[in-house]
Design an enzyme around this catalytic site. Structure first.
Site, PDB file in Angstrom:
ATOM      1  N   ASP A  65       0.895  -1.168   0.109  1.00 10.25           N
ATOM      2  CA  ASP A  65      -0.154   0.032  -0.007  1.00 10.25           C
ATOM      3  C   ASP A  65       0.803   1.128  -0.062  1.00 10.25           C
ATOM      4  OD1 ASP A  65      -1.699   2.123   0.451  1.00 10.25           O
ATOM      5  OD2 ASP A  65      -2.567   1.468   2.353  1.00 10.25           O
ATOM      6  N   TYR A 158      -7.241  14.980  -7.996  1.00 10.93           N
ATOM      7  CA  TYR A 158      -6.482  14.368  -8.917  1.00 10.93           C
ATOM      8  C   TYR A 158      -5.327  15.417  -9.660  1.00 10.93           C
ATOM      9  CZ  TYR A 158      -4.953  10.978 -12.752  1.00 10.93           C
ATOM     10  OH  TYR A 158      -4.219  10.316 -13.414  1.00 10.93           O
ATOM     11  N   THR A 193      -8.468   3.215 -19.282  1.00  5.36           N
ATOM     12  CA  THR A 193      -8.238   1.935 -18.217  1.00  5.36           C
ATOM     13  C   THR A 193      -9.199   1.933 -17.182  1.00  5.36           C
ATOM     14  OG1 THR A 193      -6.970   3.065 -16.789  1.00  5.36           O
ATOM     15  CG2 THR A 193      -5.863   2.182 -18.659  1.00  5.36           C
TER      16      THR A 193
HETATM   17  N1  LIG Z   1      -4.933   5.776 -17.769  1.00  5.89           N
HETATM   18  C1  LIG Z   1      -4.612   7.168 -18.040  1.00  5.89           C
HETATM   19  O1  LIG Z   1      -5.371   7.808 -18.895  1.00  5.89           O
HETATM   20  C2  LIG Z   1      -3.625   7.877 -17.348  1.00  5.89           C
HETATM   21  C3  LIG Z   1      -3.369   9.323 -17.826  1.00  5.89           C
HETATM   22  C4  LIG Z   1      -2.251   9.959 -17.241  1.00  5.89           C
HETATM   23  C5  LIG Z   1      -1.792   9.406 -15.876  1.00  5.89           C
HETATM   24  N2  LIG Z   1      -2.299   7.982 -15.365  1.00  5.89           N
HETATM   25  C6  LIG Z   1      -1.596   7.575 -14.247  1.00  5.89           C
HETATM   26  O2  LIG Z   1      -0.909   6.232 -14.628  1.00  5.89           O
HETATM   27  C7  LIG Z   1      -0.674   5.570 -13.614  1.00  5.89           C
HETATM   28  C8  LIG Z   1      -1.242   4.169 -13.943  1.00  5.89           C
HETATM   29  O3  LIG Z   1      -2.912   4.288 -14.080  1.00  5.89           O
HETATM   30  P1  LIG Z   1      -3.500   3.028 -14.934  1.00  5.89           P
HETATM   31  O4  LIG Z   1      -4.383   3.634 -16.024  1.00  5.89           O
HETATM   32  O5  LIG Z   1      -2.638   1.977 -15.330  1.00  5.89           O
HETATM   33  O6  LIG Z   1      -4.508   2.582 -13.733  1.00  5.89           O
HETATM   34  P2  LIG Z   1      -5.060   1.166 -13.182  1.00  5.89           P
HETATM   35  O7  LIG Z   1      -6.297   1.668 -12.101  1.00  5.89           O
HETATM   36  O8  LIG Z   1      -4.848   0.293 -14.298  1.00  5.89           O
HETATM   37  O9  LIG Z   1      -3.625   0.735 -12.222  1.00  5.89           O
HETATM   38  C9  LIG Z   1      -3.483   1.493 -11.073  1.00  5.89           C
HETATM   39  C10 LIG Z   1      -2.954   0.631 -10.296  1.00  5.89           C
HETATM   40  O10 LIG Z   1      -2.463   0.760  -8.899  1.00  5.89           O
HETATM   41  C11 LIG Z   1      -2.727   0.002  -7.886  1.00  5.89           C
HETATM   42  N3  LIG Z   1      -3.072   0.832  -6.506  1.00  5.89           N
HETATM   43  C12 LIG Z   1      -4.225   1.632  -6.265  1.00  5.89           C
HETATM   44  N4  LIG Z   1      -3.929   2.133  -5.142  1.00  5.89           N
HETATM   45  C13 LIG Z   1      -2.712   1.660  -4.527  1.00  5.89           C
HETATM   46  C14 LIG Z   1      -2.100   1.846  -3.477  1.00  5.89           C
HETATM   47  N5  LIG Z   1      -2.569   2.431  -2.348  1.00  5.89           N
HETATM   48  N6  LIG Z   1      -0.904   0.987  -3.253  1.00  5.89           N
HETATM   49  C15 LIG Z   1      -0.417   0.276  -4.308  1.00  5.89           C
HETATM   50  N7  LIG Z   1      -1.035   0.326  -5.241  1.00  5.89           N
HETATM   51  C16 LIG Z   1      -2.175   0.710  -5.555  1.00  5.89           C
HETATM   52  C17 LIG Z   1      -4.327  -0.799  -8.307  1.00  5.89           C
HETATM   53  O11 LIG Z   1      -4.391  -1.639  -7.509  1.00  5.89           O
HETATM   54  C18 LIG Z   1      -3.913  -0.942  -9.482  1.00  5.89           C
HETATM   55  O12 LIG Z   1      -3.210  -1.911  -9.792  1.00  5.89           O
HETATM   56  C19 LIG Z   1      -1.515   5.948 -12.477  1.00  5.89           C
HETATM   57  O13 LIG Z   1      -0.680   6.816 -11.580  1.00  5.89           O
HETATM   58  C20 LIG Z   1      -2.316   7.167 -13.185  1.00  5.89           C
HETATM   59  O14 LIG Z   1      -2.641   8.257 -12.506  1.00  5.89           O
HETATM   60  C21 LIG Z   1      -2.884   7.290 -16.115  1.00  5.89           C
END
Ligand SMILES: NC(=O)c1ccc[n+]([C@@H]2O[C@H](COP(=O)([O-])OP(=O)(O)OC[C@H]3O[C@@H](n4cnc5c(N)ncnc54)[C@H](O)[C@@H]3O)[C@@H](O)[C@H]2O)c1
Length: 250
Positions: A65, A158, A193
């Protein structure tokens, strides 16, 4: 595919998500020596570890976490002990905030997003600094977002968390440059996602319209992450690399 991470031990925080899994697969293709997958969701990373072991990679799956600083520090310390060091930490854990204007948000809504996205990133940097500073070179790659560079209505926690990640990256880079730790970030545009499940379809279409190259995929980001994690970026620190299909051009 390549050998840009040959001999390296890489820890992926948030490895169970869409981006985290794609980065894990890419690290394996780039010849990583050992991969430590860490996430709140242990089942998902156990399955992904199993798949990568089948391809001959040394992979461990650990609960993490990121909001818990002690747990993050124990993870980095134990990985460094087992593997001799940690060469790179990629912080991909992240959550979105409720799709609402500020007056509808509770303090808890705000703090929860900050605690994972920003404090979680702080915990990762601190764990590396406490464990490996002056010991061996480490590259930390944080995941920011274009929402940390441009303002989005209905997403204050966010956006604030991601702006914080970008600036924290710069400060940490400055503090640890002389002690062998580089700190950079990747700022993605939108790649659909699980994070977008709660968004109405018309909001998603509006987001897509703002990306001249269209929406991305996790695989569109892995090259940037590997570049910053590897020695190819050895003279780069404090940088936030925007990979966004042209979103931030206008
Ligand atoms: N998807 C997008 O469009 C996008 C755009 C810009 C930035 N991001 C960033 O990219 C990163 C990955 O995003 P994603 O789309 O793969 O999301 P996702 O939801 O597929 O993955 C996020 C992962 O983080 C894990 N997680 C959440 N809280 C947690 C915690 N407290 N401790 C440990 N793990 C934890 C979840 O279990 C999950 O496996 C994130 O930081 C997100 O903000 C995503």
């Amino acid at each position: 595919m390549g050998s840009r991470l040959e001999g390296k031990t890489v820890v992926l925080a948030g490895a169970g998500g869409a981006l985290g899994s794609a980065v894990a697969r890419r690290c394996a293709e780039e010849g990583v020596r050992a991969l430590v997958l860490a996430d709140l969701n242990v089942e998902v990373i156990a399955a992904s570890a199993e798949e990568l072991r089948g391809a001959g990679v040394t992979v461990e799956a650990e609960h993490l976490d990121v909001a818990d600083g002690d747990e993050f520090e124990a993870l980095i310390a134990s990985a460094a002990e087992r593997h001799g060091t940690v060469d790179a930490l990629v912080n991909t854990a992240g959550i979105v905030s409720p799709n609402a204007r500020i007056h509808h948000l509770s303090t808890q809504d705000f703090e929860r997003t900050i605690s994972v996205n920003l404090t979680g990133t702080f915990h990762g940097i601190r764990a590396v600094a406490r464990t490996l500073r002056k010991r061996s070179p480490v590259s930390i790659v944080n995941i920011g977002s274009v929402s940390g560079l441009t303002a989005w209505a209905y997403a204050a926690p966010y956006c604030a968390s991601k702006a914080g990640v970008i600036h924290l990256t710069r400060v940490a880079a400055l503090e640890y440059a002389k002690e062998g730790i580089r700190v950079n970030a990747v700022c993605p545009g939108t790649f659909p996602t699980a994070l977008h499940e709660t968004l109405p379809a018309e909001a998603m279409r509006a987001i897509e319209d703002k990306h001249p190259l269209g929406l991305g995929s996790p695989e569109d980001l892995t090259g940037a992450v590997v570049y910053l994690a590897s020695d190819e970026s050895r003279w780069v620190t404090g940088h936030s690399l925007v990979v966004d299909g042209g979103y931030s051009l206008p």
